[in-house]
Design a protein around this motif. Structure first.
Motif, short mmCIF file in Angstrom:
data_model
loop_
_atom_site.label_atom_id
_atom_site.label_comp_id
_atom_site.label_asym_id
_atom_site.label_seq_id
_atom_site.Cartn_x
_atom_site.Cartn_y
_atom_site.Cartn_z
N THR A 145 -14.65 -6.49 29.21
CA THR A 145 -14.67 -5.68 27.99
C THR A 145 -13.76 -4.47 28.14
O THR A 145 -13.00 -4.15 27.22
N GLY A 146 -13.79 -3.84 29.29
CA GLY A 146 -12.91 -2.70 29.54
C GLY A 146 -11.44 -3.07 29.50
O GLY A 146 -10.62 -2.34 28.92
N VAL A 147 -11.09 -4.21 30.08
CA VAL A 147 -9.70 -4.68 30.06
C VAL A 147 -9.24 -4.94 28.63
O VAL A 147 -8.15 -4.50 28.21
N ILE A 148 -10.05 -5.65 27.85
CA ILE A 148 -9.67 -5.99 26.47
C ILE A 148 -9.63 -4.74 25.60
O ILE A 148 -8.75 -4.59 24.75
N LYS A 149 -10.57 -3.83 25.79
CA LYS A 149 -10.58 -2.58 25.01
C LYS A 149 -9.34 -1.75 25.33
O LYS A 149 -8.73 -1.16 24.43
N THR A 150 -8.94 -1.70 26.59
CA THR A 150 -7.71 -0.99 26.97
C THR A 150 -6.50 -1.64 26.31
O THR A 150 -5.63 -0.94 25.77
N TYR A 151 -6.44 -2.97 26.36
CA TYR A 151 -5.36 -3.70 25.68
C TYR A 151 -5.33 -3.35 24.20
O TYR A 151 -4.26 -3.08 23.64
N GLU A 152 -6.49 -3.34 23.56
CA GLU A 152 -6.58 -3.04 22.13
C GLU A 152 -6.08 -1.63 21.85
O GLU A 152 -5.30 -1.42 20.90
N LYS A 153 -6.48 -0.67 22.66
CA LYS A 153 -6.06 0.72 22.44
C LYS A 153 -4.55 0.86 22.57
O LYS A 153 -3.91 1.57 21.80
N ILE A 154 -3.96 0.19 23.57
CA ILE A 154 -2.52 0.31 23.81
C ILE A 154 -1.71 -0.42 22.75
O ILE A 154 -0.77 0.13 22.19
N THR A 155 -2.07 -1.66 22.44
CA THR A 155 -1.24 -2.46 21.54
C THR A 155 -1.48 -2.17 20.07
O THR A 155 -0.57 -2.35 19.26
N TYR A 156 -2.67 -1.76 19.71
CA TYR A 156 -2.96 -1.52 18.29
C TYR A 156 -2.74 -0.06 17.90
O TYR A 156 -2.97 0.31 16.76
N LYS A 157 -2.30 0.75 18.83
CA LYS A 157 -2.16 2.19 18.58
C LYS A 157 -1.22 2.48 17.41
O LYS A 157 -1.49 3.34 16.59
N HIS A 158 -0.13 1.76 17.33
CA HIS A 158 0.88 2.06 16.32
C HIS A 158 0.92 1.03 15.19
O HIS A 158 1.84 1.05 14.39
N LYS A 159 -0.07 0.15 15.14
CA LYS A 159 -0.10 -0.85 14.07
C LYS A 159 -0.87 -0.32 12.88
O LYS A 159 -1.84 0.43 13.02
N ASP A 160 -0.44 -0.73 11.69
CA ASP A 160 -1.21 -0.41 10.50
C ASP A 160 -2.51 -1.19 10.52
O ASP A 160 -2.57 -2.33 11.00
N LEU A 161 -3.55 -0.61 9.98
CA LEU A 161 -4.85 -1.27 9.97
C LEU A 161 -4.82 -2.58 9.20
O LEU A 161 -5.57 -3.50 9.49
N GLU A 162 -3.95 -2.68 8.19
CA GLU A 162 -3.87 -3.90 7.38
C GLU A 162 -3.25 -5.06 8.16
O GLU A 162 -3.56 -6.21 7.90
N ASP A 163 -2.35 -4.77 9.11
CA ASP A 163 -1.69 -5.81 9.89
C ASP A 163 -2.52 -6.26 11.08
O ASP A 163 -2.22 -7.26 11.71
N ARG A 164 -3.51 -5.52 11.41
CA ARG A 164 -4.29 -5.72 12.63
C ARG A 164 -5.39 -6.75 12.42
O ARG A 164 -6.12 -6.71 11.45
N ILE A 165 -5.47 -7.69 13.35
CA ILE A 165 -6.58 -8.64 13.35
C ILE A 165 -7.61 -8.09 14.33
O ILE A 165 -7.32 -7.97 15.53
N PRO A 166 -8.79 -7.71 13.85
CA PRO A 166 -9.77 -7.08 14.75
C PRO A 166 -10.26 -8.04 15.83
O PRO A 166 -10.32 -9.25 15.63
#
Length: 180
Positions: A11-32
């Motif tokens: 969970t920590g690894v995936i959450k870190t990935y999410e924070k890094i890669t989704y940081k600059h994405k628009d919420l509409e383009d993001r698949i949660p």
């Protein structure tokens, strides 16, 4: 690792990935990311292999790391997940496969190439010495830092997210949508 190491660290690894890669994405383009699939995938190899190899067919396999601890298993899940992501814009199976692959890393499966690369080296799985593996795992949990430290860290990560969900009153949202 036993349980909390797999659950928390994945969970920590995936959450870190999410924070890094989704940081600059628009919420509409993001698949949660549905963290229910991450948690399930992080223990999926054990949920499949332990009952089959250690209990149901112990006299056949003599090993509790068999089919779901192979690279083939995780790769198939990831490929199916990529197809579903491409076709339906859903990433649940993809993260199930990624989490399953992370499980293999945390289990140091590269040390067991006959299992990891099955069936490349043959159709038969290597056997493990008979004995009470459950008792030896409990003893290692208490005495071996390579076992109890990841468990403590994983427990801490799970506890952190649990407390965070409770404080924000979003525990039901996690149960229904998998959102952390």
């Amino acid at each position: 690792m036993i349980l909390f190491g797999h659950l928390g660290l994945t969970t920590g690894v995936i959450k870190t990935y999410e924070k890094i890669t989704y940081k600059h994405k628009d919420l509409e383009d993001r698949i949660p990311i549905d963290y229910r699939f991450v948690l399930f995938g992080s223990v999926l190899p054990d949920l499949i292999d332990k009952p089959i190899g250690a209990f149901l067919f112990r006299s056949t396999f003599h090993n509790s790391r068999i089919f779901a601890h192979t690279l083939l298993f995780s790769t198939l899940l990831v490929l199916i997940g990529v197809c579903i992501l491409y076709k339906n814009k859903k990433n649940n199976i993809l993260f199930l496969g990624i989490s399953s692959f992370i499980h293999l890393i945390f289990d140091s499966m590269w040390l067991y190439s006959g299992i990891l690369f099955w069936p490349y080296f043959g159709w038969k799985f290597p056997t493990r010495p008979e004995g009470n593996w459950m008792l030896s795992t409990i003893i290692k949990l208490v005495t071996d830092p390579t076992i109890f430290l990841p468990e403590l860290i994983g427990f801490g990560i799970i506890a952190y997210f649990f407390v965070k969900l409770r404080k924000a009153n979003k525990f039901k949202e996690f149960l229904y949508k998998g959102k952390l």
